[in-house]
Design an enzyme around this catalytic site. Sequence first.
Site, PDB file in Angstrom:
ATOM      1  CE  LYS A 102      -3.273   2.370   3.059  1.00 38.08           C
ATOM      2  NZ  LYS A 102      -4.374   2.159   4.019  1.00 38.08           N
ATOM      3  CE  LYS A 104      -1.423   6.480   4.340  1.00 38.10           C
ATOM      4  NZ  LYS A 104      -2.860   6.573   4.673  1.00 38.10           N
ATOM      5  CE  LYS A 207      -7.309   3.345   8.662  1.00 36.09           C
ATOM      6  NZ  LYS A 207      -6.989   4.697   8.202  1.00 36.09           N
TER       7      LYS A 207
HETATM    8 MG   LIG Z   1      -6.798   5.398   4.510  1.00 39.56          MG
END
Ligand SMILES: [Mg+2]
Length: 333
Positions: A102, A104, A207
Amino acid sequence: MLFAFPELEFFSLTLQKEFRGVRRREGILLAGPSGWGEFSPFPNYAPIEDSLWLRAALESAFVPIEFPQNSSVAVNAIIGDNEDPYLGSARALNEFGCTTIKIKVGLDVDQDVERVQEIVRAFVEAGQLNKLLIRLDANGRWGIEQAINTIAELQSVPIEYIEQPCRSATQLRKLRKKLTVPIAVDETIRTDGQYQVSEFADLAIIKVSPLGGIDAVERLIEKLDVPVRFSSALESSVGLSSSLLAAHKFAPDQVAGLGTGMLLATDTVKQSAIPHGGRIRVAKCEPDPEQLARVPLSKTQQDLWRKRLAQAWQLIPESQLASWGVPKWSVQG
Ligand SMILES: [Mg+2]
């Protein structure tokens, strides 16, 4: 206000590199009959958001939840804004066995494209390109046009999904009509509290700590109309263990975004929850006194965190605390 709790441990962890403006992760570990919970909301959180995090911590410490034997969860590695994507991916692959990466994004088109191509280069050089899947997370920083242009440049790259490419549901709706790459929503769920998202998203990111714990997340999943992927909030290994359990319970066959332990330079436990062969073992984590002694929090910060904890505590209904068996005498104000 006076705050007394049977056992509190404070910590201040260092990240290997600054991550989204964060260099340290501070918080409190609290002990209950079922083990330890972690209260480590980010500095910019409001008391109501803190209280959700505290619910997760208290659930972990007071509610007996069984952990599976010999189970693990596949995880992705994560590349932050300040990390070299080539080196980061090579390390993720060689050291941790992660093939889902992943990254950013949300800079300009050229920089985003170049950084993503660096991940591809690392996997090509390792002869592992066929295993690579990339998750992009823009944290809502793209406009519609920027998203379209960036994805157009990345057509040959194995992108699994884009997380929160744009901020608003209106933008996402427009974007989805023009893209074939799946869209995941994170902030839309967590900050806006929107759960009927299938019109503009394919996946929802969950989350555990910021959303109030495993039980809260279970109820949230029932309300959602898209499948979920679990992700971390950059907790220490104590907090991560609840997220791993939730991922194992509710999305066992998915790759979770719980490989963030590799971003920490220090931790609260002896054996950090980091991936081996791309997977992390699902197990309850206990803080280690020796480790805690290495990550002390200053007295001034301890006082601030105590206040923050007490404030968050007051926002949790007494009936909820009682149902978890949290002793009443814990807060004296
Ligand atoms: Mg996020």
